[in-house]
Design a protein around this motif. Structure first.
Motif, PDB file in Angstrom:
ATOM      1  N   UNK A 158       4.186  -5.592  16.886  1.00  0.00           N
ATOM      2  CA  UNK A 158       3.486  -5.542  18.161  1.00  0.00           C
ATOM      3  C   UNK A 158       4.364  -4.862  19.215  1.00  0.00           C
ATOM      4  N   UNK A 159       3.729  -4.458  20.329  1.00  0.00           N
ATOM      5  CA  UNK A 159       4.460  -3.793  21.413  1.00  0.00           C
ATOM      6  C   UNK A 159       5.179  -2.554  20.918  1.00  0.00           C
ATOM      7  N   UNK A 160       6.403  -2.368  21.391  1.00  0.00           N
ATOM      8  CA  UNK A 160       7.132  -1.158  20.996  1.00  0.00           C
ATOM      9  C   UNK A 160       7.818  -1.329  19.639  1.00  0.00           C
ATOM     10  N   UNK A 161       7.461  -2.380  18.943  1.00  0.00           N
ATOM     11  CA  UNK A 161       8.048  -2.641  17.625  1.00  0.00           C
ATOM     12  C   UNK A 161       7.156  -2.147  16.492  1.00  0.00           C
ATOM     13  N   UNK A 162       5.934  -1.691  16.858  1.00  0.00           N
ATOM     14  CA  UNK A 162       4.950  -1.338  15.834  1.00  0.00           C
ATOM     15  C   UNK A 162       5.473  -0.284  14.873  1.00  0.00           C
ATOM     16  N   UNK A 163       6.071   0.777  15.445  1.00  0.00           N
ATOM     17  CA  UNK A 163       6.515   1.878  14.600  1.00  0.00           C
ATOM     18  C   UNK A 163       7.604   1.440  13.613  1.00  0.00           C
ATOM     19  N   UNK A 164       8.547   0.684  14.132  1.00  0.00           N
ATOM     20  CA  UNK A 164       9.623   0.219  13.259  1.00  0.00           C
ATOM     21  C   UNK A 164       9.079  -0.676  12.146  1.00  0.00           C
ATOM     22  N   UNK A 165       8.083  -1.491  12.495  1.00  0.00           N
ATOM     23  CA  UNK A 165       7.485  -2.373  11.494  1.00  0.00           C
ATOM     24  C   UNK A 165       6.777  -1.556  10.413  1.00  0.00           C
ATOM     25  N   UNK A 166       6.078  -0.496  10.848  1.00  0.00           N
ATOM     26  CA  UNK A 166       5.378   0.360   9.877  1.00  0.00           C
ATOM     27  C   UNK A 166       6.373   1.031   8.936  1.00  0.00           C
ATOM     28  N   UNK A 167       7.489   1.452   9.504  1.00  0.00           N
ATOM     29  CA  UNK A 167       8.535   2.102   8.724  1.00  0.00           C
ATOM     30  C   UNK A 167       9.108   1.126   7.692  1.00  0.00           C
ATOM     31  N   UNK A 172       9.638  -1.060   2.136  1.00  0.00           N
ATOM     32  CA  UNK A 172       9.408  -2.121   1.156  1.00  0.00           C
ATOM     33  C   UNK A 172       8.498  -1.646   0.050  1.00  0.00           C
ATOM     34  N   UNK A 173       7.441  -0.924   0.447  1.00  0.00           N
ATOM     35  CA  UNK A 173       6.516  -0.457  -0.577  1.00  0.00           C
ATOM     36  C   UNK A 173       7.206   0.490  -1.562  1.00  0.00           C
ATOM     37  N   UNK A 174       8.137   1.315  -1.039  1.00  0.00           N
ATOM     38  CA  UNK A 174       8.907   2.173  -1.942  1.00  0.00           C
ATOM     39  C   UNK A 174       9.770   1.335  -2.881  1.00  0.00           C
ATOM     40  N   UNK A 175      10.455   0.371  -2.297  1.00  0.00           N
ATOM     41  CA  UNK A 175      11.368  -0.446  -3.093  1.00  0.00           C
ATOM     42  C   UNK A 175      10.614  -1.233  -4.153  1.00  0.00           C
ATOM     43  N   UNK A 176       9.407  -1.675  -3.810  1.00  0.00           N
ATOM     44  CA  UNK A 176       8.637  -2.501  -4.745  1.00  0.00           C
ATOM     45  C   UNK A 176       8.299  -1.755  -6.035  1.00  0.00           C
ATOM     46  N   UNK A 177       8.264  -0.435  -5.931  1.00  0.00           N
ATOM     47  CA  UNK A 177       8.088   0.411  -7.104  1.00  0.00           C
ATOM     48  C   UNK A 177       9.074   0.101  -8.213  1.00  0.00           C
ATOM     49  N   UNK A 178      10.304  -0.195  -7.788  1.00  0.00           N
ATOM     50  CA  UNK A 178      11.386  -0.314  -8.751  1.00  0.00           C
ATOM     51  C   UNK A 178      11.626  -1.746  -9.199  1.00  0.00           C
ATOM     52  N   UNK A 179      10.870  -2.648  -8.631  1.00  0.00           N
ATOM     53  CA  UNK A 179      11.172  -4.055  -8.904  1.00  0.00           C
ATOM     54  C   UNK A 179      10.090  -4.692  -9.761  1.00  0.00           C
ATOM     55  N   UNK A 180      10.482  -5.758 -10.393  1.00  0.00           N
ATOM     56  CA  UNK A 180       9.508  -6.516 -11.170  1.00  0.00           C
ATOM     57  C   UNK A 180       8.549  -7.235 -10.233  1.00  0.00           C
ATOM     58  N   UNK A 181       7.326  -7.419 -10.664  1.00  0.00           N
ATOM     59  CA  UNK A 181       6.386  -8.167  -9.853  1.00  0.00           C
ATOM     60  C   UNK A 181       6.407  -9.629 -10.246  1.00  0.00           C
TER      61      UNK A 181
END
Lengths: 366, 366
Positions: free
Chosen positions: B243-252, B257-266
């Motif tokens: 939220x606020x000016x943190x939105x962009x950093x949160x999206x990043x 995380x989504x990239x990292x999840x590629x390499x990890x076990x579910x």
């Protein structure tokens, strides 16, 4: 071909507890070693002569000592432990190196090459295998000796396959004790090989000073297939088969590993795990690997981490063995064997709360 | 301020086993809740009325039932288990959601927001905390209730703090049993909150259907600080404070995380863990999180994994409790307490082989 048989040598009055499973290993075309291992026959276990034999580095006696340790019979346990007790003061002065990697990574070829090089430098090399699956796949007596033909023939080497199939815990105990016997026999580099399946890496990690993970270059997707947990056990990653037209791919894989290692925990305090390449075919990288291991020993010895790890390993092994033994004798009781499935059933259908079932099982008043 | 005191309600003849530790939680400026929790007084434990009370969703009775379960006294164990036994048939029909994250990730604010939203949709929400460190840090009765002010006041919510400090195993048993009681009282969404310290995530994972890892955007180095093992437990990663000016950093951070999840076990078979953002302040992402959890329940129920996991969790809990109890009574013996350090010493100076020491300890003939 699987053939369950008794070795030619076995203590007097022994039964099937000494049976060994002889399995055909990966065949090398150059192999000309007989399909049957010859072990000298003796008729009784004489601890004193075994102790002297091991101390004077008589390989036959060392083999016999290990066979005694590996016996699953209660009556040999006592003698085996007495033997160990007498040899303990002579053990400890080696570097214990664990080597793991998926089948096909070239572990045996590497060990042959690395072992022979070490012997040239004046070391005495023992190779032990820990592989709970050995009886059903490969990695047995003949497999190992066939695949490490030159090394196995050398007077300064000693190669011992996995103990007969059993639970990993049992195999692990035997390998730990075999390490001590090999050290007492004057082997100062102990290589413990394991295949990269499940629990066995953790087990090997818990008994070695240095852990080497062997990899090969794949199709660029190195990181996908490897379990992070295993990389985090390693003190060194060796990308093998860096020869011929594979050199570039191996270098690339090395870089990928080095990048990945940035993000992972290191196995040993104050030691930065890195990746290197090597070729077991033309010997490149072998010397460098040994230098890394030497540096590891020097720096961890200086910081005290080397000794501390061995002490911790010993304590943890002690605790694990106690817990295993206590639980084993608990579950062996016929009363428990009877009640357990009944209670399990009651729990699964929601008839009994778990803690109540446990109380009932332990015969406490509920 | 730490104040060890007995709750106003306690079974007749009870002693300090009902003592509760009241610790000041994170103070919200808006907080106007009294520093002392009021629990009605009763003079004896009447199982029948407790069972009826819980079944009719009387929150006071549910509180009492949990207090009985949490008692460390042997004399209340029996009654607590009897209570559970009678309520077991009414338990099970909820979704059990674990929520973890480092302190400061905004777990409580999220639970307040998420819980109120769920109640609006017609659900009944129970919040339990599992935090072995609660007595020395935060997360206690007042902390939780203060931080979830609106939710805690709502008639369709039930908030229960961590059981009194103790070994994680004990805390875990109590939380597991509290889940069952809450379900019997008709709560159909159970949120189990834990703080991201060491073992507790694994413990919570072992008692929930769905595990949510709460993160916040940092300085771009998200992946460095997180333990891979914890990510591999998660069914969903929520980047909070988007939220606020943190939105962009949160999206990043989400993308990383989504990239990292590629390499990890579910964590769950046939379920792809992903990362999303949310804001507990303005409520964005809350609905989407619930949809993901709903999809999870539908698809794992269809494949049978949902039921299978609960069965496995129950069996493993049973086995763990048995082993803990057996080992506990073994180590409690004075003979063992005496011998253990002596043998440990002998092992460390190389006087005794480990297996021989174990045999001696177990009083077997060596």
């Amino acid at each position: 071909m699987t053939d369950k048989r008794k070795p030619e040598w076995a203590p007097e009055g022994s039964g099937t507890e000494f049976a060994s499973r002889v399995v055909v290993g990966k065949q090398s075309p150059a192999s000309s070693i007989s399909q049957h291992v010859t072990v000298h026959q003796v008729k009784h276990v004489d601890i004193t002569s075994l102790v002297e034999g091991v101390k004077s580095c008589n390989r036959t006696m060392l083999s016999k000592a290990i066979t005694l340790i590996e016996s699953n019979s209660d009556k040999h346990f006592e003698k085996g432990q007495e033997l160990l007790k007498q040899l303990l003061p002579y053990s400890g002065s080696s570097i214990r190196i664990g080597i793991t990697g998926v089948p096909g990574a070239g572990k045996s070829t590497f060990i042959e090459c690395f072992g022979l090089w070490l012997i040239e430098q004046g070391y005495r090399v023992a190779v032990l295998a820990i592989d709970p699956s050995s009886s059903i796949s490969k990695g047995s007596i003949l497999g190992d000796k066939t695949r490490m033909e030159l090394l196995s023939r050398h007077a300064d080497s000693f190669i011992r396959p996995s103990p007969n199939a059993g639970v990993l815990g049992g195999v692990a105990r035997k390998t730990r004790e075999s390490i001590l016997l090999c050290e007492a026999a004057g082997y100062n580099v102990i290589l413990i090989e394991t295949v990269g399946v499940g629990q066995s890496e953790t087990t090997v990690r818990s008994m070695v000073d240095f852990f080497l993970l062997m990899q090969i270059a794949g199709a660029g997707d190195e990181l996908q297939g490897i379990k992070k947990g295993i990389i985090e056990l390693a003190d060194l990653i060796v990308v093998n088969k860096a020869d011929g037209d594979n050199i570039q791919r191996a270098e690339l894989a090395k870089q990928e590993y080095n990048n990945a290692l940035h993000y992972l925990r290191h196995a040993t305090e104050a030691w930065v795990t890195k990746a290197v390449t090597c070729s077991s075919v033309n010997g490149t990288g072998i010397k460098e690997i040994w230098e890394i291991i030497q540096n590891f020993k020097i720096s961890t010895s200086k910081s005290g981490i080397f000794t501390q790890r061995r002490t911790t390993q010993n304590t943890e092994w002690f605790n694990t063995l106690i817990n295993e033994s206590v639980l084993h004798s608990f579950y062996q009781q016929s009363r428990i064997k009877e009640s357990l499935p009944i209670l399990q059933k009651k729990i699964s259908i929601g008839e009994l709360p778990v803690a109540m079932a446990v109380a009932e099982l332990l015969n406490q008043k509920t």
